[in-house]
Design a protein around this motif. Structure first.
Motif, short mmCIF file in Angstrom:
data_model
loop_
_atom_site.label_atom_id
_atom_site.label_comp_id
_atom_site.label_asym_id
_atom_site.label_seq_id
_atom_site.Cartn_x
_atom_site.Cartn_y
_atom_site.Cartn_z
N GLN A 84 0.84 -1.21 0.00
CA GLN A 84 0.00 0.00 0.00
C GLN A 84 0.87 1.25 0.00
OE1 GLN A 84 -3.42 0.26 -0.16
NE2 GLN A 84 -3.19 2.49 -0.23
N GLN A 85 1.98 1.23 0.71
CA GLN A 85 2.84 2.41 0.71
C GLN A 85 3.48 2.62 -0.67
OE1 GLN A 85 6.59 2.73 2.91
NE2 GLN A 85 5.92 4.73 3.61
N SER B 269 0.96 4.44 -2.56
CA SER B 269 0.88 5.83 -2.11
C SER B 269 2.06 6.64 -2.65
CB SER B 269 0.85 5.88 -0.58
OG SER B 269 0.74 7.21 -0.14
N ALA C 249 1.51 7.33 -6.24
CA ALA C 249 0.51 8.41 -6.37
C ALA C 249 1.18 9.77 -6.16
CB ALA C 249 -0.62 8.21 -5.35
N GLN C 250 2.07 9.84 -5.17
CA GLN C 250 2.73 11.13 -4.91
C GLN C 250 3.70 11.53 -6.01
OE1 GLN C 250 3.50 9.65 -0.85
NE2 GLN C 250 3.03 11.72 -0.16
N LEU C 251 4.30 10.52 -6.65
CA LEU C 251 5.27 10.81 -7.72
C LEU C 251 4.60 11.14 -9.06
CD1 LEU C 251 7.95 8.01 -7.06
CD2 LEU C 251 8.17 10.46 -6.56
N LEU D 57 -8.71 4.60 -3.76
CA LEU D 57 -8.77 5.67 -2.73
C LEU D 57 -7.47 6.47 -2.74
CD1 LEU D 57 -10.17 4.05 0.59
CD2 LEU D 57 -11.37 5.59 -0.98
N THR D 58 -6.37 5.76 -2.88
CA THR D 58 -5.05 6.40 -2.80
C THR D 58 -4.78 7.27 -4.03
OG1 THR D 58 -4.29 4.51 -1.53
CG2 THR D 58 -2.59 5.90 -2.52
N ARG E 138 -7.07 10.23 -3.81
CA ARG E 138 -6.59 11.22 -2.83
C ARG E 138 -5.81 12.33 -3.53
NH1 ARG E 138 -1.91 8.65 0.39
NH2 ARG E 138 -0.68 9.59 -1.27
N GLU E 139 -4.98 11.96 -4.52
CA GLU E 139 -4.18 12.97 -5.22
C GLU E 139 -4.93 13.61 -6.38
OE1 GLU E 139 -1.57 14.03 -3.84
OE2 GLU E 139 -1.45 12.41 -2.36
N THR F 106 5.15 14.60 -10.84
CA THR F 106 4.34 15.70 -10.32
C THR F 106 5.23 16.86 -9.88
OG1 THR F 106 4.52 14.71 -8.12
CG2 THR F 106 2.56 14.17 -9.40
N ARG G 45 5.17 18.10 -7.03
CA ARG G 45 5.63 17.65 -5.71
C ARG G 45 6.94 16.85 -5.83
NH1 ARG G 45 1.69 14.23 -4.91
NH2 ARG G 45 0.37 16.00 -4.39
N THR H 247 -4.75 5.16 3.30
CA THR H 247 -4.21 5.29 1.94
C THR H 247 -2.68 5.30 1.95
OG1 THR H 247 -4.15 7.73 1.88
CG2 THR H 247 -6.22 6.64 1.25
N LEU H 248 -2.07 5.72 3.04
CA LEU H 248 -0.61 5.78 3.08
C LEU H 248 0.01 4.40 3.15
CD1 LEU H 248 0.13 8.67 5.61
CD2 LEU H 248 0.30 8.74 3.11
#
Lengths: 398, 398
Positions: free
Chosen positions: A105-106, A109, A112-114, A134-135, A138-139, B8, B10, B266-267
């Motif tokens: 899951q991390q 996540s 998703a952040q990248l 969901l993850t 979220r972004e 992104t 970010r 989600t994390l």
């Protein structure tokens, strides 16, 4: 102080997990729970973990210091060799491309952040794993669904979608997919890789169930077929050791490993190296292959038990499902039900927990007649009783 | 596949951590390293951890299952009572407001995800902890610096800044601040709370060093003084148990605990509950208070050793520093140096690692004459040798 108006768009997009809610309801006394992708507690290698963690803590004092952002060297090296040996990753896959995560899951996540900004478009199998959605959601991701068939994604639908413009990535669970239990064939993987290369779309390959195969031979992975090009691979030890160790990994292209390492520093500095080293010790012992064989036997027997109970109690009522070759899930359809209210009634009134199919689809109005049953922690006897109760609930469904 | 253009904003804002880089350089053989906020390995309670984790793994099988997103109940309950007993949190602080994190760095990251959008303005002490700034910066924060004095933030500067418009929060490290070692007085805390209430700005109170006080009585916390209103509190076990256990916590208003819980799913779903339960077992034993006392004695002696070595070798060369009442850091100034190139030369040519002050300031051109020396893992004898080398480096600085 008022907090709501101070929150970011990201925070406001967060919604509760229906699976968590349903697991809580189904944790009640006397309930037969087909809810969780949770492995079975009686199969945790507790004694071996205690020994391996003790050895790690005593023999590896650096394991209690601030860790390296990519994770413990020794476990990363072991994973690289293992993936090569199992032909999951191309030969010469280096440990520098492996990042350890707090469960896969991390990994989701971090990806998703990248890769995801508000409005980024993502291709997803439909239905798919809701916590991943969901993850990504979220972004601010927008989802373009690709219907999934018994042998993998619908290739024509995938190509139609790809023509509609740029995508951050295609998210797929090739083996014993969650929720359908379907496995993508090698042939379809080649077709998907061809299209992904043509349209320049990375593939996110999520394989938590890969080692829990009860019959047949594994198809080649996207990672191996592609030679590693354009594929981001996610693995997990949650299902084959225990979810509570919170350890998974990613295989990334070298350029992204550096970026993910900088992201990791800001996320939490690093993860517990003594725990990761303990796992390396466990995996290096002769215990581990025999443990995997034991898991396959035990979960295979549970699958068979559920399939038999379904045949006996539910098929006569018109319930239709496929038999998964591995993993934890049986996916089935009962015409005429409305899954969300049905499952809440089933757990409350009939003492049987199942997950409503509707939560796995991009379109929240889809999947109303579908249910996901996990056999991971259910003995054949309990499966019988659970299916009897489910039949009763079907019978009483207005 | 080209990756850079897919990232992104970010991800593109991520930059390497100078502290990590300097720690790596200073890890070389024969180097005296004043670099790390890393506790000393000889002070890890390894045997007690092995015992507590074994007890947790054997006696608490749920600890190996998928965890609750807020963390282990028992540790959260213990923390709530402890914070109340120590008068850190207001009486009646409930465990439902405590979230366990992978070190307090993860608390900072979660707050960044909850409160910071690109362009959000953040008030920060100047200088401050760079990994916090990296994390807030990752989400696109703009920093408004508030100069810090020996007794806390410059109140007049804080009020001037507050008048300039809305802020997501004010980030502060009240006890033995990183990097300055300064402690904010109760009087200044009251002034800050008054201003924060007047301008409607939450306070993020980061207290990793709180329990490592070598003299004097602790001032009241923002959390206690405010009755919990408008304060987000971060604590950590990295410095008082071991950083490798990766466990910290947040105390949040109830509305935010729910939101952070959804974010946590989600994390990474959740964190290792067996590890958290093991810590609860450790903390509940008579060992823990005596361990804290031992840490204070040991680190206090190291502080005294460094202060003496500085007096002997560096003060004669014009180096000026303050004596911290606790924590790990001595902050000092040497007129005429340019800290960044100086520290790289000091570690490479003179075998002594210190952190350049410039990395702690919002304005990258500030702090050129400042250095941070950590005494956490340096014996009084090594401090002597390290300061001798530093004096040599000062002498040779062009």
């Amino acid at each position: 102080m008022e907090w709501e108006h101070r929150l970011t768009g990201r925070a406001k997009r967060l919604v509760p997990s229906v699976i968590s809610e349903m697991m809580r309801l189904a944790a009640g006394k006397g309930v037969v729970s087909f809810t969780a992708g949770q492995p079975s507690a009686d199969l945790y290698p507790t004694d071996e973990l205690v020994a391996a963690l003790g050895e790690s803590l005593r023999g590896f004092p650096e394991g209690l210091a601030y860790p390296h952002p990519l994770g413990d060297d020794k476990l990363r090296g072991w994973i690289a060799s293992w993936l090569i040996r199992e032909e999951i990753a191309p030969a010469r896959t280096e440990a520098s491309r492996i990042l350890l995560t707090t469960g896969s899951q991390q990994g989701l996540s971090m990806l998703a952040q990248l890769f995801i900004e508000p409005g980024s478009r993502i291709l997803v199998e439909d239905p798919s794993y809701p916590e991943a959605l969901l993850t990504f959601g979220r972004e601010g991701a927008e989802f373009v669904p690709v219907p999934i068939e018994a042998d993998g994604p619908d290739i024509a639908a995938l190509e139609r979608a790809l023509r509609s413009g740029p995508f951050a990535f295609f998210y797929t669970i090739p083996s014993f997919q969650n929720p359908t239990g379907y496995t993508t064939s090698t042939e379809k993987k080649r077709a998907v890789l061809g299209l992904a290369a043509k349209y320049g779309v990375p593939i996110v390959e999520d394989e938590p169930y890969y080692f829990l195969r009860y019959e047949g031979a594994p198809p080649e992975t996207y990672l191996a077929l592609s030679g590693g090009e354009g594929v981001l691979y996610l693995g997990s030890f949650s299902k084959i050791v225990a979810p509570g160790i919170r350890c998974g990994f990613m295989v990334l292209p070298p350029e992204l490993a550096d970026r993910a390492s900088m992201l990791r520093v800001t996320l939490e500095i690093g993860l517990p190296a003594f725990l990761q080293r303990g796992l390396a010790i466990l995996f290096d012992s002769p215990f581990f292959p025999s443990h995997l064989a034991r898991l396959r036997r035990a979960y295979g027997a549970r699958r068979d038990g559920l399939v038999q109970a379904v045949d006996e109690h539910l098929v006569p009522l018109g319930f239709r499902s496929t038999i998964p070759q591995g993993g934890f899930f049986l996916w089935g359809r009962k015409k005429g039900i409305d899954a969300m209210p049905f499952t809440f009634r089933a757990v409350r009134e009939f003492g049987v927990g199942v997950i409503p199919g509707s939560i796995f689809f991009v379109d929240e109005h889809a999947g109303k007649e579908w249910l996901r049953l996990s056999f991971a922690s259910v003995s054949p006897e309990d499966s019988k009783e659970g299916c009897r109760r489910l039949a009763e609930a079907f019978g009483k469904d207005p």
